[in-house]
Design an enzyme around this catalytic site. Structure first.
Site, PDB file in Angstrom:
ATOM      1  N   PRO A  14     -47.359  35.427  31.882  1.00  0.00           N
ATOM      2  CG  PRO A  14     -47.997  35.936  34.054  1.00  0.00           C
ATOM      3  CD  PRO A  14     -48.513  35.783  32.678  1.00  0.00           C
ATOM      4  CD  GLU A  15     -43.901  31.021  28.528  1.00  0.00           C
ATOM      5  OE1 GLU A  15     -43.044  30.133  28.688  1.00  0.00           O
ATOM      6  OE2 GLU A  15     -44.447  31.231  27.435  1.00  0.00           O
ATOM      7  CG  HIS A 102     -58.617  44.675  36.806  1.00  0.00           C
ATOM      8  ND1 HIS A 102     -59.860  44.096  36.613  1.00  0.00           N
ATOM      9  CD2 HIS A 102     -58.445  45.539  35.765  1.00  0.00           C
ATOM     10  CE1 HIS A 102     -60.400  44.601  35.495  1.00  0.00           C
ATOM     11  NE2 HIS A 102     -59.561  45.477  34.973  1.00  0.00           N
ATOM     12  NE  ARG A 121     -57.645  37.467  29.315  1.00  0.00           N
ATOM     13  CZ  ARG A 121     -57.286  36.751  28.266  1.00  0.00           C
ATOM     14  NH1 ARG A 121     -56.018  36.639  27.947  1.00  0.00           N
ATOM     15  NH2 ARG A 121     -58.185  36.124  27.546  1.00  0.00           N
TER      16      ARG A 121
END
Ligand SMILES: [Zn+2]
Length: 282
Positions: A14-15, A102, A121
């Site tokens: 994600p930016e 998650h 992650r």
């Protein structure tokens, strides 16, 4: 080297545009609402989730802001800071939605919704900044927001003076300007016709000013494009914020330049992929 399309999809981080779209997507569903419960299923994210987040029970969300890639959820006693890391997603869904693998953190609300962070992650973060702690640590050293007026003509040229590092590395430094991640650095340098390997201090003021305008355009266009995914932030499935982007160079090494048909090349810079056109970029 041709980047495998599937590989690329899996590891898109994600930016800034994704985080801004996330902010727009979740804001209307949590602002003005009171927290009923805080659930930490796995505190081991990039940094451990602090105990202090438990004090949010009973508190009302006053605003949702963004600084760089941090989402800032404002309460009267301080700010809950969320970072999506490399693979994080946030949704505001019904509390009855079954917990998935998650799903590390929940902020449940009295109105029956829950803000849920999923991060396979675990490079993301959930942090607490007390009111009087202000934003000294993490946020104070950051450069200007690229879409703000303080990121203006003359700024990059001034900051780049005498710098010998490659312009792409320079642009991706959060102390210079925030939110120009790998994808958008590639895209903006291509559109500005500047080689990613050019020394930052060698680029003229005129070219920097054009690059400044292009960075703003590229990020704004991505945010606008992401607007079509706003409803995904309130749905239990899918990957909110990962909107299809029309990228000209990123992930296209070995393919033809959209402008001159030359084969796009790839170099590694600071362990990140830079794709460029040897003909259009100088
Ligand atoms: Zn070209």
């Amino acid at each position: 080297m041709v980047v495998n399309q599937q590989f690329k999809q899996q590891f898109i981080m994600p930016e800034l545009p994704e985080v801004e779209v996330c902010r727009l997507g979740i804001s209307p569903h949590i602002i003005g609402h009171k927290v009923s419960k805080v659930v930490v299923r796995n505190a081991q994210l990039r940094w451990p989730i602090p105990e202090e987040v438990q004090q949010l029970t009973g508190q009302e969300v006053l605003a949702v802001d963004r600084r760089a890639k941090y989402l800032l959820i404002r309460f009267s006693t301080g700010t809950l800071l969320l970072h999506l890391g490399m693979s994080g997603t946030i949704r505001v869904i019904e509390q009855s939605t079954p917990v998935a693998k998650h799903d590390h953190f929940d902020l449940a609300f009295i109105h029956g919704k829950v803000l849920r962070l999923n991060d396979p992650r675990r490079f993301g973060a959930v942090l607490w900044l007390a009111q009087n702690q202000d934003e000294r640590g993490l946020l104070s050293k950051l450069g200007p927001e690229p879409l703000s007026d303080s990121f203006c003509h003359g700024y990059l040229f001034l900051k780049a003076k005498n710098k010998k590092l490659p312009i792409k590395t320079f642009l991706m430094n959060n102390h210079i300007v925030v939110g120009v991640g790998n994808i958008y650095a590639n895209e903006a340098l291509f559109q500005a016709g500047i080689l990613p390997t050019a020394k930052a201090g060698d680029v003229s003021e005129q070219r920097y000013n054009r690059l400044t305008d292009i960075i703003k355009q590229v990020l704004s266009a991505a945010i606008k494009q992401g607007g079509t995914t706003l409803k995904d932030f309130t749905q239990a499935d899918g990957r909110p914020g990962y909107f299809a982007q029309s990228l000209l160079v990123y992930g296209r090494a070995g393919q033809a330049c959209v402008s001159c048909k030359e084969v796009l090349l790839e170099v590694r810079q600071s362990n990140r992929s830079s794709v460029y056109c040897p003909n259009c970029q100088q």
